[in-house]
Design a protein around this motif. Structure first.
Motif, mmCIF file in Angstrom:
data_model
loop_
_atom_site.group_PDB
_atom_site.id
_atom_site.type_symbol
_atom_site.label_atom_id
_atom_site.label_comp_id
_atom_site.label_asym_id
_atom_site.label_seq_id
_atom_site.Cartn_x
_atom_site.Cartn_y
_atom_site.Cartn_z
ATOM 1 N N LYS A 56 0.696 -1.202 0.043
ATOM 2 C CA LYS A 56 0.208 0.216 0.141
ATOM 3 C C LYS A 56 0.738 1.118 -0.144
ATOM 4 N N LEU A 57 2.094 1.405 0.742
ATOM 5 C CA LEU A 57 2.673 2.385 0.715
ATOM 6 C C LEU A 57 3.729 2.558 -0.308
ATOM 7 N N THR A 58 4.116 1.418 -1.001
ATOM 8 C CA THR A 58 4.952 1.616 -2.148
ATOM 9 C C THR A 58 4.302 1.789 -3.551
ATOM 10 N N GLN A 59 3.106 1.022 -3.404
ATOM 11 C CA GLN A 59 2.398 0.990 -4.827
ATOM 12 C C GLN A 59 0.867 1.543 -4.997
ATOM 13 N N ARG A 60 0.613 2.027 -3.663
ATOM 14 C CA ARG A 60 -0.628 2.677 -3.748
ATOM 15 C C ARG A 60 -1.556 1.615 -4.008
ATOM 16 N N GLU A 61 -1.589 0.220 -3.654
ATOM 17 C CA GLU A 61 -2.669 -0.631 -4.015
ATOM 18 C C GLU A 61 -4.034 -0.206 -3.660
ATOM 19 N N ARG A 62 -5.121 -0.479 -3.992
ATOM 20 C CA ARG A 62 -6.377 0.001 -3.490
ATOM 21 C C ARG A 62 -6.958 -1.442 -2.766
ATOM 22 N N ILE A 63 -7.219 -1.519 -1.562
ATOM 23 C CA ILE A 63 -7.728 -2.547 -0.851
ATOM 24 C C ILE A 63 -9.315 -2.909 -0.771
#
Length: 297
Positions: free
Chosen positions: A114-121
């Motif tokens: 989440k912090l490195t790739q801004r993936e949506r959860i």
């Protein structure tokens, strides 16, 4: 075809349960709490067995390029932190409690991504991660033994496991298979743990170990090294022959088997609140696999 899948999964579960029980026996029952020597022995035997089976052609380990080996060293460092801290935690915590903390490594994995790739959860995945976090946080508060040192080592363990998964998943290399990565891990672990044996005091402490000449100790150490190697082969076979979600299901089953059988083998104190933490942790892990499957549809 489905029968072969079940056989592979059952073999994996067998080695998973027996391997953890053997390690727990040496660490807790015999109280051999010298992880640099114990894990160094396991990784040394594992590396030698991989080398021999590779030379015989039983497993596929080809020449490892130096550049690929060097670029994999951060993963090896995390691997050493994983097995060292895990050994410390397992020696102090019951197996069900250890797995409850171990499962929370999925949160570290998702947090880093989440912090490195801004993936949506997705909301289902977020709910499952919340169950894992809540279970891990509340377990030390509910544990009647209140083993603070064990939980601190478990915290280091779960961070290393989560970071290792991220590194392994996003390490882009066409040169290293899973077995070759593990072979580098073994070699690096043996060297690092050998150098750390004296500064940590494990070397001199082991010389005063009361069961040093006991057949139970020798058989337990030999079994732990061999079972760890067979578990590695079973894990690689499982991942290569099954989809990711089915592998996750077999891993959960192996943990559930270990959790249910461990009170029959080892003495442990557990109360209703801590039992709920263990159950919710396994439920959260199952929901996590389900959420990842539904997100791919």
């Amino acid at each position: 075809m489905h029968f072969k899948r079940h056989v592979t999964g059952l073999i994996f579960c067998f080695f998973y349960v027996v391997s953890y029980f053997t390690n727990k026996y040496v660490l807790s029952v015999l109280k051999f709490t010298y992880p640099t020597l114990f894990q160094g022995w396991q990784t040394c035997i594992g590396g030698l067995l991989l080398l021999v089976t590779g030379k015989l052609g039983w497993v596929n380990i080809s020449g490892i390029p130096r550049s690929a080996a060097i670029s994999w060293l951060p993963g090896s460092f995390l691997f050493v932190g994983n097995i060292y801290a895990g050994s410390r935690a397992l020696s102090r915590l019951p197996i069900p409690f250890f797995f409850t903390l171990h499962n929370a490594s999925e949160v570290i994995n998702c947090l880093i991504l989440k912090l490195t790739q801004r993936e949506r959860i997705p909301w289902m995945k977020l709910f499952s991660l919340s169950l894992l976090v809540i279970s891990a946080i509340n377990l030390p508060l509910c544990d009647p033994q209140s083993e603070f040192g064990g939980y601190m080592w478990a915290l280091v363990h779960l961070f290393c496991v989560g970071a290792y998964r991220v590194f392994q998943t996003h390490f882009k290399s066409t040169h290293l298979s899973d077995l070759e990565q593990q072979y580098i891990n073994y070699l690096f672990s043996v060297l690092l743990l050998a150098f750390a044996a004296h500064p940590t005091g494990d070397l001199f402490g082991a010389l005063e170990f009361p069961f040093l000449l006991s057949p139970r100790f020798h058989s337990g150490c030999c079994a732990s090294a061999l079972l760890g190697f067979f578990l590695l082969l079973a894990t690689v076979k499982l991942k290569s022959g099954l989809p990711l979600e089915l592998c996750g299901i077999w891993i959960i089953l192996a943990k559930v088997f270990s959790t249910c059988l461990s009170p029959l083998v080892f003495n442990m104190e557990i109360n209703p609140p801590s039992l709920c933490c263990v159950i919710f942790s396994h439920v959260g892990e199952a929901l996590l696999i389900y959420s990842e499957k539904t997100s791919q549809i």
